[in-house]
Enzyme design. Structure first.
Site, PDB file in Angstrom:
ATOM      1  N   LYS A  89       0.843  -1.194   0.000  1.00 29.94           N
ATOM      2  CA  LYS A  89       0.000   0.000   0.000  1.00 29.94           C
ATOM      3  C   LYS A  89       0.880   1.246   0.000  1.00 29.94           C
ATOM      4  O   LYS A  89       1.582   1.505   0.970  1.00 29.94           O
ATOM      5  CB  LYS A  89      -0.886   0.047   1.238  1.00 29.94           C
ATOM      6  CG  LYS A  89      -1.903   1.170   1.153  1.00 29.94           C
ATOM      7  CD  LYS A  89      -2.533   1.483   2.498  1.00 29.94           C
ATOM      8  CE  LYS A  89      -1.871   2.663   3.151  1.00 29.94           C
ATOM      9  NZ  LYS A  89      -1.931   3.889   2.363  1.00 29.94           N
TER      10      LYS A  89
ATOM     11  N   SER B 206       5.038   6.665  10.825  1.00 32.74           N
ATOM     12  CA  SER B 206       5.185   7.345  12.101  1.00 32.74           C
ATOM     13  C   SER B 206       5.170   6.352  13.271  1.00 32.74           C
ATOM     14  O   SER B 206       4.634   5.253  13.163  1.00 32.74           O
ATOM     15  CB  SER B 206       4.049   8.353  12.268  1.00 32.74           C
ATOM     16  OG  SER B 206       2.819   7.682  12.181  1.00 32.74           O
TER      17      SER B 206
ATOM     18  N   GLU C 223       9.891   0.660  10.739  1.00 34.22           N
ATOM     19  CA  GLU C 223      10.847   1.758  10.562  1.00 34.22           C
ATOM     20  C   GLU C 223      10.086   3.027  10.869  1.00 34.22           C
ATOM     21  O   GLU C 223       9.226   3.434  10.093  1.00 34.22           O
ATOM     22  CB  GLU C 223      11.354   1.808   9.109  1.00 34.22           C
ATOM     23  CG  GLU C 223      11.939   0.516   8.595  1.00 34.22           C
ATOM     24  CD  GLU C 223      13.373   0.283   9.042  1.00 34.22           C
ATOM     25  OE1 GLU C 223      13.932   1.156   9.733  1.00 34.22           O
ATOM     26  OE2 GLU C 223      13.918  -0.780   8.703  1.00 34.22           O
TER      27      GLU C 223
ATOM     28  N   CYS D 288      12.938  10.726   7.646  1.00 37.72           N
ATOM     29  CA  CYS D 288      12.831  10.126   8.980  1.00 37.72           C
ATOM     30  C   CYS D 288      14.133  10.275   9.759  1.00 37.72           C
ATOM     31  O   CYS D 288      14.128  10.430  10.963  1.00 37.72           O
ATOM     32  CB  CYS D 288      12.461   8.665   8.855  1.00 37.72           C
ATOM     33  SG  CYS D 288      13.526   7.792   7.720  1.00 37.72           S
TER      34      CYS D 288
ATOM     35  N   GLU E  63       9.294  15.074  16.549  1.00 41.39           N
ATOM     36  CA  GLU E  63       9.681  15.054  15.134  1.00 41.39           C
ATOM     37  C   GLU E  63       8.799  16.044  14.374  1.00 41.39           C
ATOM     38  O   GLU E  63       7.578  15.887  14.330  1.00 41.39           O
ATOM     39  CB  GLU E  63       9.481  13.643  14.584  1.00 41.39           C
ATOM     40  CG  GLU E  63       9.874  13.513  13.134  1.00 41.39           C
ATOM     41  CD  GLU E  63       9.621  12.115  12.584  1.00 41.39           C
ATOM     42  OE1 GLU E  63       8.531  11.560  12.832  1.00 41.39           O
ATOM     43  OE2 GLU E  63      10.504  11.586  11.899  1.00 41.39           O
TER      44      GLU E  63
END
Ligand code: NAD
Ligand code: MN
Length: 819
Positions: A191, A245, A266, A300, A397
């Site tokens: 996806k 996330s 990840e 990231c 973040e």
């Protein structure tokens, strides 16, 4: 204008890449379908969602919105395809992967244009970084497909893999996921992120072009709530590979808990960029540009926290501001643009919100004097100074072009500041003193450490997080293990066949123990008449306490629990551990963290001592096993002897599980170093009270972890007998802490504990699920057996590299060289 003036102003004319080929390709393919079984299918919902060009805010096209019916169809296609794809020779898969790489290169310009149109990132990046790396990944993994049979002979594919990727590197994240999955013989349902599906659809077309067998790769566009969740929960999906996330990663951990699905996550980051006063500041400035303004900071592993040695901070900030004035923002298709558009209006708002918060919290914000384009979603490069480490912008973040800077005085302070985050994805260290840089790198809690460079990626070198940045690696050989499982797993022997249940036919009920050899004496002891049995037992006089920080500690509860033999005679008592004992044990384990930085030679020596001391007490330990389990003496001796051999194995491995030196296409090397995970919790299986305990404890301490161990709940006395063995073997205090009691209550406390970095649990399936659920709190790594027993006597199931991998996390240290 003179050359000098041009140089000063950085004024260029526009140099746009043509959008036309991308737009034409889109037109030809509308309406886009879902890619299932190598065919374009209409979405079951009949719905389509808008895909925008972030640089204009206008609609580019619409893509199909899949729902759970489409997920069912795609998973079914992948299941069918797996039956052949998982079995064909690695060479055949290598040829397909090679063909994919070639075709990516053939279509590279179109892919680069589509990526820039859809995501808003500069063409300079898609053309020179994203797409070449995509091709590189397929070449690299074509190699692993070819080598799988010889290099991973004991492994098999996992099956159908669900892959969910973010929008920041759409095609690159697809490649990171699909290439290793296919190489190892898995089939895939992927996806793409909602905002960036187009290059994945172009990729699907390439799958048709190269004639990939139908169903091997399926691509479903749509909303997370429709596609993502259905994929995560689908019973026929054997693994979920996710990049995104930390919050969503946490949901996925919880949703898959207890299902036996393998997962790799990840997740986010807040990576430090550390500058020492002897660094080459011109290089540092360019490094910062790459760290935080590459891809508009939507990276990231972005170096989003600039940590500068105090004496050069003002100078560096000044230089940075000058450089920021010269960054060029605008049309992503312009080849001279440095900074493109933010992916979506929602993301833009979120960046603005966090920046406002930073200002409110008292930090000083600085932005260049020039203005952003008003059409589309742009945000200027932003630099915060006067930031205190506990504030939101220093911890959260931001995922945008926003840099926060802080200062430090000493290397120790730099490390503390760098590690002051719940994340651990990456770090950069800048210093011209190689001794200093290589001293700092191992101290940073991060999966990638770049020395005098930043944001370098290559298929050869693993990428992935420590702590709440997730677990699992992509790239390198370590990335392969995310897509395989041991061959024996499907051939698992049922528990009854493992000869651990008591053999009732061996009873003979004969008389005096003294005048027999120990073996038959103990068979008698175990299976003789109840009276004789009790008469020969030692009195219940010694209640082992907890073993915490090298000391025997009374249980906080003040309670004991009875330990029974198989015939329900009480054979001893152990302390009833509680939350407080666990807390003390975790603290003791943290205090012993020096174990991780000691020499591997020393760890090996201590494991040999433990083996030696166990061996001098072989008979006593064997008798204890007989007493607790009722198994024949000979069987118990075999368990002790296997435990001794196992200790030797990990003493051997302690200085031989070494990692690798990767050679990515650059001048330099990447050191892939397996490091201890930290404080690990281990709940031991009930079967094999000694061997189960030793098989788990030995690899974990061999790799430098410190432990809190819950021994077999039913038969803990073999583990508690080890206290003296540990004490006489120079094992430093606190390296192994043992808390006895109710396994599942104690496991729950450990799984919930934020200062525990990983947890292994070998016990009933239901509690495996609870451990996985609770682990999501701090994203601790887990390894559980889902209630399936292992044959601990078997060296393939009971020991080896699998245990060492589960005891370590790989840090990749990038060291470029040359002047
Ligand atoms: P996100 O977590 O919102 O979405 C990632 C993907 O998950 C998307 O495809 C989304 O549709 C899907 N998704 C969302 N909710 C889901 C659910 N409940 N179940 C299943 N799937 C779901 O992240 P994003 O905004 O697309 O990407 C930004 C984040 O990704 C940042 O936190 C960034 O740090 C992280 N990221 C990490 C890496 C890495 O390698 N560690 C790389 C790139 C991005
Ligand atoms: Mn888009």
């Amino acid at each position: 204008m003179s050359v000098m003036e041009i140089f000063e102003t950085m004024e260029y004319g526009p140099a746009p890449e043509a959008a036309a080929p991308g737009l034409a390709w889109i037109k030809e393919h509308e309406p886009f379908g879902l890619f299932i079984n190598n065919q374009w299918m209409k979405p079951a919902s009949g719905q389509y969602i808008e895909s925008i060009n972030p640089a204009t805010g206008k609609q580019l096209t619409k893509v199909a919105a899949a729902n759970s019916d489409d997920v069912d169809a795609a998973v079914a296609a992948a299941c069918t395809a797996f039956e052949t794809w998982g079995k064909i020779p690695g060479h055949a898969r290598a040829r397909y992967l090679y063909a994919i790489a070639r075709h990516i290169q053939k279509h590279s310009r179109l892919l680069a244009v589509l990526e820039s149109l859809d995501n808003g990132k500069p063409i300079r990046e898609t053309r020179d970084i994203d797409i070449p790396l995509v091709a590189r990944h397929f070449y690299y993994y074509a190699g692993w497909a070819q080598l799988m049979e010889s290099q991973l002979p004991d492994y098999q594919p996992v099956g159908v893999v669900g892959q969910i990727i973010p929008w920041n590197f759409p095609l690159l994240m697809l490649a990171w996921k699909i290439a290793p999955a296919l190489a190892m013989g898995n089939t895939v349902v992927l996806k793409p992120a909602r905002y960036t599906s187009l290059t994945a659809l172009k990729f699907a077309e390439i799958m048709q072009e190269i004639g990939l067998p139908p169903g091997v790769v399926n691509i479903l566009t749509g909303e997370a709530s429709q596609v993502g969740e259905a994929l995560v929960r689908h019973p026929d999906v054997n693994k979920i590979a996710f990049t995104g996330s930390t919050d969503v990663g946490r949901n996925i951990r919880r949703a898959t808990a207890g299902s036996g699905k393998k997962i790799s996550l990840e997740l986010g980051g807040k990576s430090p960029f550390i500058v020492f006063d002897d660094a080459d500041l011109d290089s540092v400035v360019e490094g910062v540009v790459d760290a935080i303004w590459f891809n508009q900071g939507q990276v990231c592993c972005a170096g989003s926290r600039l940590l500068v040695q105090e004496n050069i901070a003002n100078h560096l900030i000044e230089k940075l501001r000058v450089r920021m004035e010269h960054l060029r923002i605008g049309n992503p298709l312009d080849k001279a643009v440095d900074v493109g558009a933010i992916v979506s209006p929602g993301q833009l708002k979120e960046i603005q919100r966090l920046v406002n918060q930073g200002v409110e919290e008292g930090a000083v914000m600085w932005q260049p004097s020039w203005a952003c384009p008003t059409e589309g979603y742009f945000f200027p490069p932003t630099l915060f100074t006067n930031v205190s480490p506990a504030t939101t912008i220093a911890q959260v973040e931001i995922f945008g072009p926003v840099l926060v800077s802080m200062t430090f005085r000493t290397p120790t302070e730099a490390v503390e500041l760098a590690n002051n985050t719940r994340y651990g994805l990456a770090a950069s260290v800048w210093s011209d003193n190689i001794n200093l840089a290589l001293d700092i790198a191992p101290k940073l809690k991060a999966g990638s450490v770049w020395i005098n460079c930043t944001n370098l990626f290559d298929a050869s070198s693993g990428f992935g997080g420590y702590r709440e940045s997730g677990f699992g690696r992509e790239g390198g050989k370590e990335g392969l293990y995310e897509y395989v499982r041991p061959k024996w797993e499907t051939l698992a022997t049922p528990l009854e066949e493992l000869h651990i249940a008591k053999d009732s036919t061996s009873s003979n009920g004969s008389g005096s123990v003294q005048d027999q050899d120990p073996e038959s004496a103990f068979q008698d002891l175990a299976f003789g008449s109840s009276n004789g049995y009790i008469a020969t037992l030692p009195a219940i006089d010694r209640t082992p306490k907890m073993f915490i920080g090298g000391k025997q500690a009374r249980p906080d509860s003040g309670f004991c629990r009875d330990i029974y033999d198989p015939e329900w005679h009480v054979i001893g008592q152990v302390g009833e551990g509680n939350r407080k004992d666990i807390r003390n044990a975790v603290e003791a384990a943290h205090a012993a963290s020096g174990w991780a930085v000691g020499t591997t030679h020393n760890r090996a020596q201590i494991l040999y001592y433990i083996a030696e001391n166990l061996s001098t007490r072989e008979d006593e330990f064997a008798r204890r096993i007989v007493q607790q389990t009722g198994r024949p003496y000979a069987d118990a001796v075999a368990e002790v002897q296997t435990s001794i051999s196992r200790l030797f194995s990990y003493a051997a491995w302690a200085d031989k599980f070494e990692g690798a030196v990767h050679r990515p296409p650059m001048r330099g090397a990447v050191l892939a170093m397996p490091e201890a995970i930290g404080v690990m919790a281990i709940a031991c299986p009930d079967e094999y009270p000694l061997l189960g305990f030793i098989s788990l404890v030995a690899p974990a301490i061999a790799m430098g972890n410190t432990l809190v161990v819950i021994p077999s709940q039913q038969s803990p006395l073999s583990a508690t007998d080890c206290y003296q063995v540990f004490e006489t073997s120079d094992l430093p205090n606190g390296v192994v802490n043992i808390v006895t009691g109710d396994r599942d209550t104690l496991s729950q406390v450990l799984a919930d504990h934020d200062d525990v970095d990983a947890m292994w649990y070998f016990g009933p399936a239901e509690e495996c699920k609870n451990v996985e659920l609770a682990s999501a709190g701090n994203m601790k790594r887990t390894w559980v057996n889902y209630g399936h027993p292992r044959n601990w006597l078997d060296p393939i199931q009971g020991e080896g590299e699998e245990f060492l991998r589960e005891s370590t996390q790989v840090k990749n240290i990038w060291i470029p060289y040359g002047e």
